[in-house]
Motif scaffolding. Structure first.
Motif, PDB file in Angstrom:
ATOM      1  N   LEU A 130      29.684  31.045 -16.703  1.00  0.00           N
ATOM      2  CA  LEU A 130      28.478  31.539 -17.354  1.00  0.00           C
ATOM      3  C   LEU A 130      28.767  32.414 -18.566  1.00  0.00           C
ATOM      4  O   LEU A 130      27.923  32.532 -19.453  1.00  0.00           O
ATOM      5  N   ASN A 131      29.937  33.018 -18.624  1.00  0.00           N
ATOM      6  CA  ASN A 131      30.271  33.938 -19.715  1.00  0.00           C
ATOM      7  C   ASN A 131      30.908  33.264 -20.927  1.00  0.00           C
ATOM      8  O   ASN A 131      30.977  33.878 -21.996  1.00  0.00           O
ATOM      9  N   THR A 132      31.383  32.038 -20.785  1.00  0.00           N
ATOM     10  CA  THR A 132      32.072  31.393 -21.912  1.00  0.00           C
ATOM     11  C   THR A 132      31.563  29.995 -22.246  1.00  0.00           C
ATOM     12  O   THR A 132      31.951  29.441 -23.275  1.00  0.00           O
ATOM     13  N   ALA A 133      30.727  29.411 -21.424  1.00  0.00           N
ATOM     14  CA  ALA A 133      30.251  28.043 -21.658  1.00  0.00           C
ATOM     15  C   ALA A 133      29.433  27.957 -22.944  1.00  0.00           C
ATOM     16  O   ALA A 133      28.681  28.869 -23.282  1.00  0.00           O
ATOM     17  N   THR A 134      29.597  26.856 -23.652  1.00  0.00           N
ATOM     18  CA  THR A 134      28.810  26.600 -24.860  1.00  0.00           C
ATOM     19  C   THR A 134      27.394  26.185 -24.455  1.00  0.00           C
ATOM     20  O   THR A 134      27.131  25.865 -23.288  1.00  0.00           O
ATOM     21  N   ALA A 135      26.497  26.154 -25.428  1.00  0.00           N
ATOM     22  CA  ALA A 135      25.130  25.708 -25.163  1.00  0.00           C
ATOM     23  C   ALA A 135      25.122  24.273 -24.640  1.00  0.00           C
ATOM     24  O   ALA A 135      24.360  23.933 -23.735  1.00  0.00           O
ATOM     25  N   GLU A 136      26.006  23.432 -25.179  1.00  0.00           N
ATOM     26  CA  GLU A 136      26.084  22.036 -24.735  1.00  0.00           C
ATOM     27  C   GLU A 136      26.566  21.953 -23.288  1.00  0.00           C
ATOM     28  O   GLU A 136      26.080  21.135 -22.510  1.00  0.00           O
ATOM     29  N   GLN A 137      27.522  22.786 -22.918  1.00  0.00           N
ATOM     30  CA  GLN A 137      28.017  22.793 -21.540  1.00  0.00           C
ATOM     31  C   GLN A 137      26.942  23.315 -20.594  1.00  0.00           C
ATOM     32  O   GLN A 137      26.757  22.766 -19.504  1.00  0.00           O
ATOM     33  N   LEU A 138      26.234  24.355 -20.985  1.00  0.00           N
ATOM     34  CA  LEU A 138      25.155  24.885 -20.148  1.00  0.00           C
ATOM     35  C   LEU A 138      24.075  23.833 -19.927  1.00  0.00           C
ATOM     36  O   LEU A 138      23.519  23.717 -18.837  1.00  0.00           O
ATOM     37  N   ALA A 139      23.787  23.036 -20.963  1.00  0.00           N
ATOM     38  CA  ALA A 139      22.747  22.013 -20.874  1.00  0.00           C
ATOM     39  C   ALA A 139      23.128  20.855 -19.955  1.00  0.00           C
ATOM     40  O   ALA A 139      22.279  20.033 -19.623  1.00  0.00           O
ATOM     41  N   LEU A 140      24.376  20.787 -19.511  1.00  0.00           N
ATOM     42  CA  LEU A 140      24.764  19.766 -18.539  1.00  0.00           C
ATOM     43  C   LEU A 140      24.094  20.009 -17.190  1.00  0.00           C
ATOM     44  O   LEU A 140      23.895  19.074 -16.416  1.00  0.00           O
ATOM     45  N   LEU A 141      23.754  21.258 -16.895  1.00  0.00           N
ATOM     46  CA  LEU A 141      23.096  21.584 -15.632  1.00  0.00           C
ATOM     47  C   LEU A 141      21.652  21.093 -15.660  1.00  0.00           C
ATOM     48  O   LEU A 141      20.913  21.397 -16.599  1.00  0.00           O
ATOM     49  N   PRO A 142      21.234  20.348 -14.652  1.00  0.00           N
ATOM     50  CA  PRO A 142      19.836  19.931 -14.583  1.00  0.00           C
ATOM     51  C   PRO A 142      18.929  21.161 -14.579  1.00  0.00           C
ATOM     52  O   PRO A 142      19.175  22.126 -13.864  1.00  0.00           O
ATOM     53  N   GLY A 143      17.911  21.135 -15.417  1.00  0.00           N
ATOM     54  CA  GLY A 143      16.988  22.259 -15.510  1.00  0.00           C
ATOM     55  C   GLY A 143      17.296  23.209 -16.644  1.00  0.00           C
ATOM     56  O   GLY A 143      16.544  24.142 -16.889  1.00  0.00           O
ATOM     57  N   VAL A 144      18.409  22.986 -17.349  1.00  0.00           N
ATOM     58  CA  VAL A 144      18.761  23.836 -18.487  1.00  0.00           C
ATOM     59  C   VAL A 144      18.661  23.000 -19.757  1.00  0.00           C
ATOM     60  O   VAL A 144      19.406  22.046 -19.945  1.00  0.00           O
ATOM     61  N   GLY A 145      17.725  23.386 -20.596  1.00  0.00           N
ATOM     62  CA  GLY A 145      17.571  22.750 -21.892  1.00  0.00           C
ATOM     63  C   GLY A 145      18.087  23.672 -22.977  1.00  0.00           C
ATOM     64  O   GLY A 145      18.656  24.733 -22.689  1.00  0.00           O
TER      65      GLY A 145
END
Length: 118
Positions: A39-54
């Protein structure tokens, strides 16, 4: 199945896997999410891999961690739009240290395809 997932994840980490399609396409086709997300280093694109995160939620996560880094994964619920149900669903994938290696794995007859944000 477990062996196939381990092999696919190892190939991703070594950079040997060819990426075909995007993460959203893999998820729509019944792909499986493997790996973990820092959660502290993931890029926006990596975060968006999680269902429910746009894009908007990814931006809020990044803004929140810039103000105060996450000490424990459950602190993700401090972010507007993310609640306890989201955390319960994804808690095995969330961490606050180490590398992010989250990817969608799609298994087709005789082959494995990984999709990840670059």
């Amino acid at each position: 199945m477990v062996l196939a997932r381990c092999a696919a994840l190892a190939a991703l980490l070594l950079g040997l896997a060819g990426f075909a399609g995007d993460a959203a396409a893999a998820s729509r086709k019944g792909g499986e999410l493997v790996g973990s997300l820092n959660l502290n280093t993931a890029t926006a694109e990596q975060l968006a891999l999680l269902p429910g995160v746009g894009p908007a939620t990814a931006r809020r996560i990044i803004e929140m961690r810039q103000k105060r880094p996450f000490q424990r994964p459950w602190e993700i619920i401090r972010v507007k739009g993310i609640g306890p149900a989201f955390f319960r669903k994804h808690k095995e994938r969330l961490k606050v240290d180490g590398p992010t290696d989250l990817a969608w794995m799609e298994v087709r007859r005789g082959q494995t395809t990984l999709s990840a944000a670059r």
